[in-house]
Design a protein around this motif. Structure first.
Motif, mmCIF file in Angstrom:
data_model
loop_
_atom_site.group_PDB
_atom_site.id
_atom_site.type_symbol
_atom_site.label_atom_id
_atom_site.label_comp_id
_atom_site.label_asym_id
_atom_site.label_seq_id
_atom_site.Cartn_x
_atom_site.Cartn_y
_atom_site.Cartn_z
ATOM 1 N N ALA A 106 0.822 -1.237 0.046
ATOM 2 C CA ALA A 106 -0.048 0.049 0.027
ATOM 3 C C ALA A 106 0.745 1.406 0.037
ATOM 4 C CB ALA A 106 -1.039 -0.022 1.289
ATOM 5 N N ARG A 107 0.319 2.346 -0.304
ATOM 6 C CA ARG A 107 1.121 3.676 -0.531
ATOM 7 C C ARG A 107 1.796 3.920 0.775
ATOM 8 N NH1 ARG A 107 -1.194 9.105 -3.480
ATOM 9 N NH2 ARG A 107 0.711 10.191 -3.183
ATOM 10 N N GLN A 108 1.112 3.671 1.758
ATOM 11 C CA GLN A 108 1.505 4.169 3.115
ATOM 12 C C GLN A 108 2.506 3.455 3.815
ATOM 13 O OE1 GLN A 108 -1.446 2.953 2.573
ATOM 14 N NE2 GLN A 108 -2.118 1.699 4.083
ATOM 15 N N CYS A 109 3.061 2.318 3.010
ATOM 16 C CA CYS A 109 3.956 1.312 3.437
ATOM 17 C C CYS A 109 5.394 1.665 3.086
ATOM 18 C CB CYS A 109 3.635 0.186 2.889
ATOM 19 S SG CYS A 109 1.834 -0.516 3.451
ATOM 20 N N ASP A 138 11.964 3.757 -1.866
ATOM 21 C CA ASP A 138 11.156 3.284 -1.323
ATOM 22 C C ASP A 138 10.318 2.274 -2.251
ATOM 23 O OD1 ASP A 138 10.671 4.817 1.117
ATOM 24 O OD2 ASP A 138 9.949 6.532 -0.098
ATOM 25 N N TYR A 139 10.623 2.446 -3.707
ATOM 26 C CA TYR A 139 10.284 1.678 -4.768
ATOM 27 C C TYR A 139 8.965 2.230 -5.141
ATOM 28 C CZ TYR A 139 12.916 -2.184 -2.778
ATOM 29 O OH TYR A 139 13.972 -3.309 -2.298
ATOM 30 N N HIS A 140 8.512 2.778 -6.429
ATOM 31 C CA HIS A 140 7.549 3.655 -6.779
ATOM 32 C C HIS A 140 6.130 2.816 -6.315
ATOM 33 C CE1 HIS A 140 8.188 1.184 -10.634
ATOM 34 N NE2 HIS A 140 6.769 1.157 -10.468
ATOM 35 N N GLY A 141 5.164 3.667 -6.288
ATOM 36 C CA GLY A 141 4.027 3.206 -5.554
ATOM 37 C C GLY A 141 4.005 2.942 -4.222
ATOM 38 N N LEU A 142 4.997 3.015 -3.384
ATOM 39 C CA LEU A 142 5.118 3.167 -2.007
ATOM 40 C C LEU A 142 5.651 4.746 -1.826
ATOM 41 C CD1 LEU A 142 7.004 -0.030 -0.964
ATOM 42 C CD2 LEU A 142 4.465 0.122 -1.068
ATOM 43 N N GLY A 143 4.520 5.392 -0.972
ATOM 44 C CA GLY A 143 4.710 6.760 -0.720
ATOM 45 C C GLY A 143 4.003 7.523 -2.110
ATOM 46 N N GLY A 146 0.067 5.340 -7.734
ATOM 47 C CA GLY A 146 0.390 4.229 -8.560
ATOM 48 C C GLY A 146 0.503 3.052 -7.972
ATOM 49 N N ALA A 147 0.250 1.799 -8.506
ATOM 50 C CA ALA A 147 0.362 0.459 -7.887
ATOM 51 C C ALA A 147 1.877 0.173 -7.812
ATOM 52 C CB ALA A 147 -0.236 -0.536 -8.624
ATOM 53 N N HIS A 148 2.236 -0.286 -6.788
ATOM 54 C CA HIS A 148 3.696 -1.104 -6.593
ATOM 55 C C HIS A 148 3.705 -2.226 -7.310
ATOM 56 C CE1 HIS A 148 7.198 -2.151 -4.818
ATOM 57 N NE2 HIS A 148 6.678 -3.068 -3.776
ATOM 58 N N GLN A 149 4.715 -2.235 -8.091
ATOM 59 C CA GLN A 149 4.950 -3.573 -8.730
ATOM 60 C C GLN A 149 5.708 -4.650 -8.045
ATOM 61 O OE1 GLN A 149 6.535 -1.996 -12.661
ATOM 62 N NE2 GLN A 149 4.417 -2.030 -13.537
ATOM 63 N N TYR A 150 5.011 -5.073 -6.932
ATOM 64 C CA TYR A 150 5.905 -5.834 -5.783
ATOM 65 C C TYR A 150 6.343 -7.158 -6.453
ATOM 66 C CZ TYR A 150 6.298 -8.554 -1.723
ATOM 67 O OH TYR A 150 6.803 -9.579 -0.757
ATOM 68 N N MET A 151 7.592 -7.414 -6.175
ATOM 69 C CA MET A 151 8.517 -8.417 -6.483
ATOM 70 C C MET A 151 8.629 -8.302 -8.102
ATOM 71 S SD MET A 151 9.532 -10.271 -3.881
ATOM 72 C CE MET A 151 9.415 -10.436 -2.173
ATOM 73 N N ASN A 152 9.084 -7.333 -8.415
ATOM 74 C CA ASN A 152 9.427 -7.380 -9.940
ATOM 75 C C ASN A 152 10.701 -7.024 -9.912
ATOM 76 O OD1 ASN A 152 9.659 -5.938 -12.651
ATOM 77 N ND2 ASN A 152 8.338 -7.298 -12.989
#
Length: 387
Positions: A106-109, A138-143, A146-152
């Motif tokens: 999530a963005r707040q993470c 932070d990786y984009h989408g965190l903070g 847009g959606a965080h492309q987790y584990m990419n």
């Protein structure tokens, strides 16, 4: 990320996250000025940060910058720069580009929205204490939006690389030489940096450290019997898949039980909340039969694969023998495959250590290895021991 001190209830998890959270929404907003530069690595804005719990003398700066997603489209990412205490050395501070482990999706993470920077007392603050500046994306989408492309590995690798260029624009005291270092999710990101730098060929890049990295995604998302595994990462993986492949539907991967807490784990909470929501459930109990054969899951495995592409600079791979989050056998198998593909590395397994203790207990080793890169010492290799 203090994850081996789990919150025992959902209420405790929510309280733990809320007490550590910072409110700074305005800083993370993408610029509306169409005339600003948008090339990857371009600095958007910066600010001195005084709301973190930092060691004495360490200065912190937040930065917002342009990066690329997995398909090389422009995205906005955020990061924190930690500057050691004391006079600036000749040539500027040596830089560690830090890639954090899973904080949530999530963005707040974003770690930069946490008072302790998530890994503060799990090794992160040891770097500036030893004269190393830190640029922690932070990786984009965190903070940012847009959606965080987790584990990419591509998306996270780009975020690490371009954070360094942006940080130098914000903090001129940073030197030109840098090393990538990451744990867990960040261990895959840092390895990806090494692959990318083989083609980018930044002369200032000196090597990579990958600690407990998710460098064997099949083994991470569905460990073999007896290897452990944590079910709360599964909905995050589903979220990341949809962020990367918009056609993907999380319902094709998660069953009804898995979907019950999906929104709470990927939008309403971060690591601790997700852990509490899926406590006591196995990966198989929340997923549909045959989900590993889903074409988007297979695409993720293909895109995230490492060990087949050459790297620029040396590589240190660390795993914990008691890791139940990222199984050590999967890490070792990937390191072995890299060696077979003539990718030189140094591999070490720390007996008995679980996921986060591996990061904490190996920090001194990481720093020693990194300082050797800045001093020009040749890196040791031990591929022979993996055969």
């Amino acid at each position: 990320m203090d994850s081996y001190a789990h919150a025992s209830t959902l209420e405790q998890a929510q309280l733990k996250e809320s007490r550590n959270a910072l409110a700074n929404e305005a800083f993370y907003q993408a610029p509306q000025n169409g005339n600003a530069p948008t090339y990857a690595g371009a600095l958007i804005r910066q600010e001195r940060a005084t709301d973190y719990i930092l060691p004495p003398g360490v200065q912190a700066y937040r930065i917002l910058y342009h990066s690329l997603d997995a398909t090389r489209h422009d995205v906005v990412s955020s990061a924190v720069v930690l500057v050691p205490a004391g006079p600036v050395p000749a040539g500027g501070w040596p830089v560690v580009a830090w890639a954090h482990g899973t904080s949530g999706v999530a963005r707040q993470c974003a770690p930069s929205l946490m008072k302790n920077l998530y890994y503060g007392n799990e090794g992160l603050f040891d770097f500036p204490a030893h004269g190393l500046a830190v640029v922690a994306t932070d990786y984009h989408g965190l903070g940012t939006s847009g959606a965080h492309q987790y584990m990419n590995k591509l998306a996270q690798g780009y975020d690490v690389i371009y954070s360094v260029a942006a940080a130098r624009s914000a903090v001129p005291a940073l030197g030109s030489r840098w090393v990538a270092d990451g744990h867990s999710q960040g261990g895959m990101a840092s390895w990806s940096v090494g692959e990318m730098e083989h083609d980018i060929a930044d002369p200032g890049y000196l090597g990579t450290v990958s600690v407990s990295g998710t460098i064997n995604m099949p083994d991470f998302v569905h460990p073999l019997p007896g290897e452990g595994g944590e079910s709360f990462y599964t909905p995050m993986v589903a979220y990341g898949l949809q962020a990367r492949y918009p056609q993907f539907d999380p319902h094709s991967m998660l069953n009804a039980t898995g979907m019950v807490h999906y929104d709470g784990a990927v939008r309403q909470g971060c690591w601790y909340v997700a852990n509490a929501l899926y406590d006591g459930q196995s990966i198989d109990s929340i997923t549909k039969k045959g989900w590993l054969d889903n074409k988007f899951v297979q695409s993720m495995f293909h895109e995230d694969a490492v060990a087949g592409q050459p790297l620029k600079g040396p590589l240190l791979v660390i795993t914990g023998g008691g890791d139940v989050t990222v199984p050590p056998e999967g890490v070792k198998a990937t390191a072995r495959a890299a060696c077979h593909n003539h990718i030189p590395l140094f591999f070490t397994e720390l007996p008995g250590l679980d996921h986060d203790p591996t990061m904490v207990q190996s920090t001194a080793m990481q720093i020693a290895w990194i300082k050797d890169r800045f001093s020009g010492k040749p890196a040791m290799e031990n591929c022979e021991s993996l055969k």
